[in-house]
Enzyme design. Structure first.
Site, short mmCIF file in Angstrom:
data_model
loop_
_atom_site.label_atom_id
_atom_site.label_comp_id
_atom_site.label_asym_id
_atom_site.label_seq_id
_atom_site.Cartn_x
_atom_site.Cartn_y
_atom_site.Cartn_z
N CYS A 40 0.82 -1.21 0.00
CA CYS A 40 0.00 0.00 0.00
C CYS A 40 0.86 1.26 0.00
O CYS A 40 2.05 1.22 0.30
CB CYS A 40 -0.89 0.05 1.25
N CYS A 44 -2.88 5.05 2.62
CA CYS A 44 -3.98 4.09 2.43
C CYS A 44 -5.02 4.25 3.54
O CYS A 44 -4.67 4.31 4.72
CB CYS A 44 -3.45 2.66 2.42
N CYS A 71 -2.61 -3.15 -3.43
CA CYS A 71 -3.86 -2.93 -2.70
C CYS A 71 -4.90 -2.34 -3.65
O CYS A 71 -4.59 -1.45 -4.46
CB CYS A 71 -3.61 -1.98 -1.53
N CYS A 74 -6.00 1.69 -2.19
CA CYS A 74 -5.18 2.90 -2.37
C CYS A 74 -4.47 2.95 -3.72
O CYS A 74 -3.82 3.95 -4.04
CB CYS A 74 -4.16 3.04 -1.24
#
Length: 359
Positions: A40, A44, A71, A74
């Site tokens: 991330c 995030c 991810c 994000c």
């Protein structure tokens, strides 16, 4: 006696994760969560993981080489953001090519999104709604046709306006002048100007019959006048030192000692979004600052940070519309049309004045 724990070399990175800081002072990095198998960005919105499950990486390639996947919330590789940007670019092209404003449903269908989702994407990326963007396109078409000498009725119809009355109802919004004046390239409009010296160097003030339309400083007189003429290429520019003497004194006094806000009658010309930003700038109290993100939130469009910055850069009346009071996220002075050192000087003077008034 137990040994002291070893210091965490990645403590600043971990703190950025806890703070959800999208632009950490450490510079860009990514973090991976071993229990979830994803990596991330530090900003995030997901719930913070346990420190023992976190690994840090310099970029997406390093994280993927270690076996982690991006991810979906994000979008650390920017793939979803790139798709969104491309969809909005295509929508803008569709608006530009259409003779009349495409419906929101047509634009959303073309982009492949639900209408409410597409509207949010478009506003987040461009800083305006599709309708406002289309109005800007029509205004440019109208201005170009009138400048080319087309008859007003023909130019209005060709630009996509339903009738001349819609243009005359709000000429400032579309052109900043009447269609007849625009057809003449601004010929017939007079801008009075006056020069003066100030604590920040030469100053030039320009005003129409409606109010001050230009304030520039810190450059040579020729450069300042060239800037004004570039903004109003076909207007008649005339010296008016005596007529503008009081206005110029107010501007010079403000630069020397900003004891109060600079209140002047203004003739501001810009898009609806630009004027919204300029009006918000005028509400920032003397001696205070706002971030670009904060200003975007204040006008009800928190994602339009870049558009807000562009509107600040296009501000034609420095000091009266105090774009110098807008700073970067961490208080950085960032760019300023008249130079960052002068921005710093203005803010320091205002801070001093505020402190003296409070004491």
């Amino acid at each position: 006696m137990p040994e002291a724990p070893m210091p965490d070399a990645d403590a600043p990175l971990w703190q950025a994760v806890l703070d959800r800081d999208p632009s950490p002072a450490t510079g860009p990095f990514l973090y991976a969560v071993t229990t979830q198998g994803v990596f991330c960005k530090p900003g995030c919105p997901s719930r913070a993981p346990l420190r023992r499950n976190v690994r840090f990486y310099a970029d997406a390639a390093a994280a993927e080489a270690a076996g982690f996947r991006a991810c979906k919330r994000c979008d650390p590789k920017g793939e979803r953001a790139a798709l969104h940007a491309e969809a909005v670019r295509a929508a803008c092209a569709m608006i530009e090519a259409a003779e009349t404003m495409p419906s929101l449903a047509a634009l959303a269908d073309r982009a492949g999104y639900a209408r409410h989702h597409f509207l949010r994407l478009f506003r987040d990326i461009t800083g305006v709604t599709p309708r406002s963007y289309a109005e800007g396109v029509r205004a440019r078409r109208l201005q170009a046709s009138l400048a080319a000498g087309d008859r007003v009725a023909e130019a209005v119809a060709g630009a996509g306006f339903g009738s001349e009355s819609r243009v005359y109802e709000d000429t400032a919004r579309h052109l900043g002048m009447t269609p007849g004046a625009a057809r003449r390239g601004g010929v017939g409009e007079t801008i009075r100007i006056a020069h003066a010296d100030s604590a920040l160097g030469p100053i030039l003030v320009g005003a129409t019959e409606k109010g001050v339309c230009f304030i520039g400083f810190a450059e040579t007189r020729d450069a300042l006048e060239g800037d004004l003429r570039a903004r109003f290429p076909n207007a008649r520019v005339v010296p008016a030192e005596d007529a503008l003497a009081a206005t110029v004194r107010d501007v010079v006094a403000f630069v020397a000692e900003p004891a109060a806000a600079l209140r002047l009658p203004l003739d501001l010309r810009g898009t609806a979004f630009q004027r919204q930003v300029w009006e918000a700038l005028q509400t920032i109290p003397l001696g205070e600052t706002r971030t670009y993100a904060g200003l975007a939130a204040a006008i009800g469009n928190p994602a339009a940070v870049r558009a807000v910055a562009r509107a600040c850069a296009r501000n034609p009346v420095s000091l009266a519309v105090p774009c110098h009071r807008v700073v970067g996220k961490d208080g950085d002075l960032t760019g300023y049309r008249w130079g960052v050192p002068r921005k710093a000087a203005l803010l320091a003077g205002e801070a001093k004045a505020r402190k003296l008034s409070a004491g």
